[in-house]
Design a protein around this motif. Structure first.
Motif, PDB file in Angstrom:
ATOM      1  N   TYR A 160     -12.447 -25.142  52.833  1.00  0.00           N
ATOM      2  CA  TYR A 160     -11.558 -26.307  52.835  1.00  0.00           C
ATOM      3  C   TYR A 160     -12.031 -27.416  51.899  1.00  0.00           C
ATOM      4  CZ  TYR A 160      -8.547 -30.039  54.412  1.00  0.00           C
ATOM      5  OH  TYR A 160      -7.632 -31.047  54.436  1.00  0.00           O
ATOM      6  N   ARG A 161     -13.354 -27.573  51.712  1.00  0.00           N
ATOM      7  CA  ARG A 161     -13.836 -28.629  50.821  1.00  0.00           C
ATOM      8  C   ARG A 161     -13.329 -28.423  49.401  1.00  0.00           C
ATOM      9  NH1 ARG A 161     -20.023 -28.022  52.545  1.00  0.00           N
ATOM     10  NH2 ARG A 161     -19.778 -28.526  54.761  1.00  0.00           N
ATOM     11  N   ARG A 162     -13.422 -27.195  48.930  1.00  0.00           N
ATOM     12  CA  ARG A 162     -12.945 -26.906  47.576  1.00  0.00           C
ATOM     13  C   ARG A 162     -11.441 -27.130  47.471  1.00  0.00           C
ATOM     14  NH1 ARG A 162     -10.648 -22.604  45.334  1.00  0.00           N
ATOM     15  NH2 ARG A 162     -11.027 -21.312  47.172  1.00  0.00           N
ATOM     16  N   LEU A 163     -10.698 -26.692  48.491  1.00  0.00           N
ATOM     17  CA  LEU A 163      -9.253 -26.909  48.488  1.00  0.00           C
ATOM     18  C   LEU A 163      -8.926 -28.395  48.415  1.00  0.00           C
ATOM     19  CD1 LEU A 163      -6.281 -25.973  48.969  1.00  0.00           C
ATOM     20  CD2 LEU A 163      -6.744 -26.202  51.415  1.00  0.00           C
ATOM     21  N   ALA A 164      -9.576 -29.215  49.242  1.00  0.00           N
ATOM     22  CA  ALA A 164      -9.300 -30.647  49.261  1.00  0.00           C
ATOM     23  C   ALA A 164      -9.633 -31.288  47.922  1.00  0.00           C
ATOM     24  CB  ALA A 164     -10.078 -31.320  50.386  1.00  0.00           C
ATOM     25  N   LEU A 165     -10.767 -30.889  47.319  1.00  0.00           N
ATOM     26  CA  LEU A 165     -11.153 -31.449  46.031  1.00  0.00           C
ATOM     27  C   LEU A 165     -10.147 -31.088  44.949  1.00  0.00           C
ATOM     28  CD1 LEU A 165     -13.192 -32.922  44.232  1.00  0.00           C
ATOM     29  CD2 LEU A 165     -14.423 -30.743  43.975  1.00  0.00           C
ATOM     30  N   GLU A 166      -9.747 -29.824  44.936  1.00  0.00           N
ATOM     31  CA  GLU A 166      -8.773 -29.400  43.928  1.00  0.00           C
ATOM     32  C   GLU A 166      -7.447 -30.134  44.085  1.00  0.00           C
ATOM     33  OE1 GLU A 166      -9.109 -27.418  41.253  1.00  0.00           O
ATOM     34  OE2 GLU A 166     -11.241 -27.517  41.752  1.00  0.00           O
ATOM     35  N   GLU A 167      -7.037 -30.369  45.329  1.00  0.00           N
ATOM     36  CA  GLU A 167      -5.773 -31.072  45.541  1.00  0.00           C
ATOM     37  C   GLU A 167      -5.872 -32.537  45.132  1.00  0.00           C
ATOM     38  OE1 GLU A 167      -2.824 -29.888  46.248  1.00  0.00           O
ATOM     39  OE2 GLU A 167      -3.714 -27.883  46.183  1.00  0.00           O
ATOM     40  N   MET A 168      -6.992 -33.163  45.400  1.00  0.00           N
ATOM     41  CA  MET A 168      -7.145 -34.563  45.014  1.00  0.00           C
ATOM     42  C   MET A 168      -7.099 -34.726  43.499  1.00  0.00           C
ATOM     43  SD  MET A 168      -7.164 -36.052  47.885  1.00  0.00           S
ATOM     44  CE  MET A 168      -7.631 -37.737  47.509  1.00  0.00           C
ATOM     45  N   LYS A 169      -7.572 -33.731  42.759  1.00  0.00           N
ATOM     46  CA  LYS A 169      -7.507 -33.788  41.294  1.00  0.00           C
ATOM     47  C   LYS A 169      -6.068 -33.867  40.793  1.00  0.00           C
ATOM     48  CE  LYS A 169     -11.684 -31.076  40.248  1.00  0.00           C
ATOM     49  NZ  LYS A 169     -12.130 -29.775  39.653  1.00  0.00           N
ATOM     50  N   LYS A 170      -5.141 -33.351  41.603  1.00  0.00           N
ATOM     51  CA  LYS A 170      -3.739 -33.320  41.164  1.00  0.00           C
ATOM     52  C   LYS A 170      -3.105 -34.704  41.150  1.00  0.00           C
ATOM     53  CE  LYS A 170      -3.178 -28.573  42.734  1.00  0.00           C
ATOM     54  NZ  LYS A 170      -2.613 -27.683  43.775  1.00  0.00           N
ATOM     55  N   TYR A 171      -3.803 -35.713  41.672  1.00  0.00           N
ATOM     56  CA  TYR A 171      -3.312 -37.074  41.509  1.00  0.00           C
ATOM     57  C   TYR A 171      -3.308 -37.471  40.032  1.00  0.00           C
ATOM     58  CZ  TYR A 171      -3.053 -38.363  46.443  1.00  0.00           C
ATOM     59  OH  TYR A 171      -2.685 -38.457  47.766  1.00  0.00           O
ATOM     60  N   MET A 172      -4.120 -36.767  39.227  1.00  0.00           N
ATOM     61  CA  MET A 172      -4.111 -36.997  37.784  1.00  0.00           C
ATOM     62  C   MET A 172      -2.971 -36.185  37.179  1.00  0.00           C
ATOM     63  SD  MET A 172      -8.142 -37.028  36.711  1.00  0.00           S
ATOM     64  CE  MET A 172      -8.460 -35.366  37.338  1.00  0.00           C
ATOM     65  N   GLY A 225       5.090 -27.730  40.567  1.00  0.00           N
ATOM     66  CA  GLY A 225       4.497 -28.198  41.814  1.00  0.00           C
ATOM     67  C   GLY A 225       4.453 -27.035  42.790  1.00  0.00           C
ATOM     68  N   PRO A 226       4.196 -27.297  44.057  1.00  0.00           N
ATOM     69  CA  PRO A 226       3.898 -28.619  44.588  1.00  0.00           C
ATOM     70  C   PRO A 226       2.401 -28.858  44.700  1.00  0.00           C
ATOM     71  CG  PRO A 226       4.248 -27.134  46.406  1.00  0.00           C
ATOM     72  CD  PRO A 226       4.352 -26.308  45.136  1.00  0.00           C
ATOM     73  N   THR A 227       2.053 -30.093  44.959  1.00  0.00           N
ATOM     74  CA  THR A 227       0.711 -30.384  45.414  1.00  0.00           C
ATOM     75  C   THR A 227       0.614 -30.019  46.896  1.00  0.00           C
ATOM     76  OG1 THR A 227       1.314 -32.626  46.092  1.00  0.00           O
ATOM     77  CG2 THR A 227       0.580 -32.331  43.810  1.00  0.00           C
ATOM     78  N   ALA A 228      -0.595 -30.018  47.406  1.00  0.00           N
ATOM     79  CA  ALA A 228      -0.817 -29.889  48.860  1.00  0.00           C
ATOM     80  C   ALA A 228      -1.907 -30.888  49.228  1.00  0.00           C
ATOM     81  CB  ALA A 228      -1.210 -28.467  49.236  1.00  0.00           C
ATOM     82  N   MET A 229      -1.630 -32.150  48.911  1.00  0.00           N
ATOM     83  CA  MET A 229      -2.624 -33.206  49.101  1.00  0.00           C
ATOM     84  C   MET A 229      -2.724 -33.595  50.567  1.00  0.00           C
ATOM     85  SD  MET A 229      -1.344 -35.627  45.983  1.00  0.00           S
ATOM     86  CE  MET A 229      -1.364 -35.087  44.266  1.00  0.00           C
ATOM     87  N   PRO A 230      -3.930 -33.752  51.093  1.00  0.00           N
ATOM     88  CA  PRO A 230      -4.048 -34.227  52.469  1.00  0.00           C
ATOM     89  C   PRO A 230      -3.338 -35.571  52.653  1.00  0.00           C
ATOM     90  CG  PRO A 230      -6.159 -33.421  51.666  1.00  0.00           C
ATOM     91  CD  PRO A 230      -5.234 -33.453  50.485  1.00  0.00           C
ATOM     92  N   ALA A 231      -2.498 -35.653  53.671  1.00  0.00           N
ATOM     93  CA  ALA A 231      -1.833 -36.906  54.026  1.00  0.00           C
ATOM     94  C   ALA A 231      -2.518 -37.460  55.271  1.00  0.00           C
ATOM     95  CB  ALA A 231      -0.355 -36.660  54.289  1.00  0.00           C
ATOM     96  N   PHE A 232      -2.350 -38.745  55.513  1.00  0.00           N
ATOM     97  CA  PHE A 232      -3.138 -39.375  56.568  1.00  0.00           C
ATOM     98  C   PHE A 232      -2.308 -39.940  57.713  1.00  0.00           C
ATOM     99  CE2 PHE A 232      -5.953 -39.211  52.929  1.00  0.00           C
ATOM    100  CZ  PHE A 232      -7.050 -38.605  53.504  1.00  0.00           C
ATOM    101  N   TRP A 233      -1.012 -39.711  57.684  1.00  0.00           N
ATOM    102  CA  TRP A 233      -0.162 -39.865  58.854  1.00  0.00           C
ATOM    103  C   TRP A 233       1.027 -38.951  58.644  1.00  0.00           C
ATOM    104  CZ3 TRP A 233      -1.588 -43.887  55.641  1.00  0.00           C
ATOM    105  CH2 TRP A 233      -0.616 -44.427  54.797  1.00  0.00           C
ATOM    106  N   ARG A 234       1.773 -38.704  59.688  1.00  0.00           N
ATOM    107  CA  ARG A 234       2.763 -37.628  59.647  1.00  0.00           C
ATOM    108  C   ARG A 234       3.842 -37.822  58.592  1.00  0.00           C
ATOM    109  NH1 ARG A 234       2.423 -34.436  64.670  1.00  0.00           N
ATOM    110  NH2 ARG A 234       0.835 -35.428  65.953  1.00  0.00           N
ATOM    111  N   GLU A 235       4.273 -39.039  58.386  1.00  0.00           N
ATOM    112  CA  GLU A 235       5.341 -39.287  57.421  1.00  0.00           C
ATOM    113  C   GLU A 235       4.804 -40.111  56.256  1.00  0.00           C
ATOM    114  OE1 GLU A 235       8.909 -40.575  59.449  1.00  0.00           O
ATOM    115  OE2 GLU A 235       8.581 -39.114  61.059  1.00  0.00           O
ATOM    116  N   HIS A 236       3.682 -39.663  55.727  1.00  0.00           N
ATOM    117  CA  HIS A 236       2.984 -40.336  54.630  1.00  0.00           C
ATOM    118  C   HIS A 236       3.585 -39.878  53.293  1.00  0.00           C
ATOM    119  CE1 HIS A 236      -1.181 -41.152  52.563  1.00  0.00           C
ATOM    120  NE2 HIS A 236      -0.246 -41.975  52.166  1.00  0.00           N
TER     121      HIS A 236
END
Length: 410
Positions: free
Chosen positions: A308-320, A267-278
């Motif tokens: 940033y778009r590429r970064l966000a897409l790559e991070e979302m893939k890590k949910y797999m 790890g780690p992932t760097a997935m966008p979170a949607f509130w501070r303590e998500h």
């Protein structure tokens, strides 16, 4: 409100930076009254306690940055701190490897930065890499960092909590900061007078700073970091193994960490979170934060600053899970995809964003005046840097007390 107390210095936030700052203040001014405020029932409940435990060597950072200024010395001081107190230090080092020929240029940039920062970092070929870690894989060459190590972050924070308590620092847990007017603040049910305030509140540092007139150009956007434990055996790797980073962003990519107790995680992932303590599911959900942060994420995607778009897409893939494991597998010769156990508890990176440009801020950012100082961006390697960074903060506070309001960005 309840009773009112008075302190020479109040530090908001009992993560590693807050604890180290209180320690430095009281060591310099042993007769002063110092208080640490923490909204949680114990110290280091967020980023500091959920830290990877890696003590970085300091070769990732531009030579004119605060990170470069403090990492090498912080590495030395944190190792010494742990060893003096009988806390484990795994001096396993780190290799940075190239998965393909196109990444060799990134290795050369890291070596250039290491040389500029005075950090030992050595070229090794594929044969020499086998002697360091037989399972590490690289394309032609790799970089060996002998100073990188790992510690147990929770034990470090607890040791520092005990130390500063013995030095007379008051630590108030379950005491969330609410507001400050003049030299009076409200925390929990208490009203406190302070001579000087240092804000090291991590995920909430920008809110406190904004309320006191600082950090208006910035806001914190959280990113969720997950590690996956390799449960099959602990000897799959001997050292920390990292990929070549994307220099446009502050994340280091999925890597192998050899922990203080010798276990292995990726790890780690760097997935966008949607509130501070998500941290997961709907835990800590805050509707106002969700709307603000989702809006900020949308604007960052639209602006596409630093790709940033590429970064966000790559991070979302890590949910797999399978994709996450494949990224780590690029760094080694052999890895059993079925050898992984459960995800470890999540951490949240309190990443500062420049509202004017939409860019992720790479360096530490500090703003303040004669009343208060605000640490707006204290992301990795802040744990490594904690002791010298705290010295810097206390020196800044001493300089600014009684002075004209000014802003400093490192």
């Amino acid at each position: 409100m309840g009773r009112q107390e008075s302190y020479d210095a109040v530090i908001v936030g009992a993560g590693i930076i807050g604890l180290a700052t209180a320690r430095e203040w009281v060591r310099r001014h042993p007769k002063s009254r110092v208080c640490v405020l923490e909204k949680e029932p114990a110290v280091a409940r967020h980023a500091s306690g959920r830290n990877s435990g890696v003590l970085h060597a300091g070769f990732y950072y531009a030579a004119d940055s605060l990170k470069a200024q403090f990492t090498l010395e912080g590495n030395r001081l944190m190792k010494a701190y742990c060893e003096e107190r009988g806390l484990p230090v795994n001096r396993c080092g780190k290799v940075v490897v190239a998965a393909e020929p196109g990444e060799l240029g990134g290795l050369h940039e890291l070596k250039r930065r290491a040389d500029a920062n005075g950090v030992p970092l050595h070229w090794v070929d594929e044969r020499e890499l086998v002697d360091i870690d037989p399972n590490a894989r690289t394309c032609h060459r790799a970089l060996w960092s002998p100073l990188t190590a790992t510690v147990d972050p929770e034990r470090v924070c607890e040791a520092m909590r005990r130390e500063i308590a013995d030095l007379g620092v008051t630590i108030k847990c379950s005491a969330p900061f609410r507001r400050a007017v003049g030299h009076t603040l409200q925390a929990g049910n208490e009203t406190i007078r302070f001579g000087y305030l240092i804000n090291t509140a991590g995920l909430h540092a920008d809110k406190i700073a904004h309320g006191m007139g600082f950090g208006q150009a910035y806001e914190i956007v959280p990113f969720r970091g997950l590690y996956l434990k390799y449960a099959k055996n602990d000897d799959v790797v001997r050292t920390n193994i990292y990929p070549v980073p994307d220099f446009a962003n502050p994340f280091l990519g999925v890597h192998f960490t050899k922990t203080a107790d010798g276990s292995v995680k990726i790890g780690p992932t760097a997935m966008p979170a949607f509130w501070r303590e998500h941290y997961g599911g709907l835990s800590g959900f805050n509707a106002g934060e969700f709307l603000r942060i989702a809006g900020r994420q949308s604007r960052m995607l639209a602006a596409n600053a630093s790709g940033y778009r590429r970064l966000a897409l790559e991070e979302m893939k890590k949910y797999m899970r399978s994709h996450f494991i494949r990224l780590a597998a690029r760094l080694v010769k052999r890895l059993d995809p079925d050898g992984f156990g459960e995800y470890l508890r999540a951490g949240i990176r309190a990443q500062l964003v420049d509202r004017r440009t939409g860019r992720l801020v790479q360096d530490f950012i500090v703003e303040g005046d004669g009343r208060s100082l605000h640490v707006l961006n204290a992301v990795s390697p802040a744990f490594t840097c904690a002791i010298p960074f705290a010295r810097h903060l206390v020196s800044l506070a001493e300089q600014k007390q009684g002075g004209v309001a000014e802003h400093e960005a490192g």
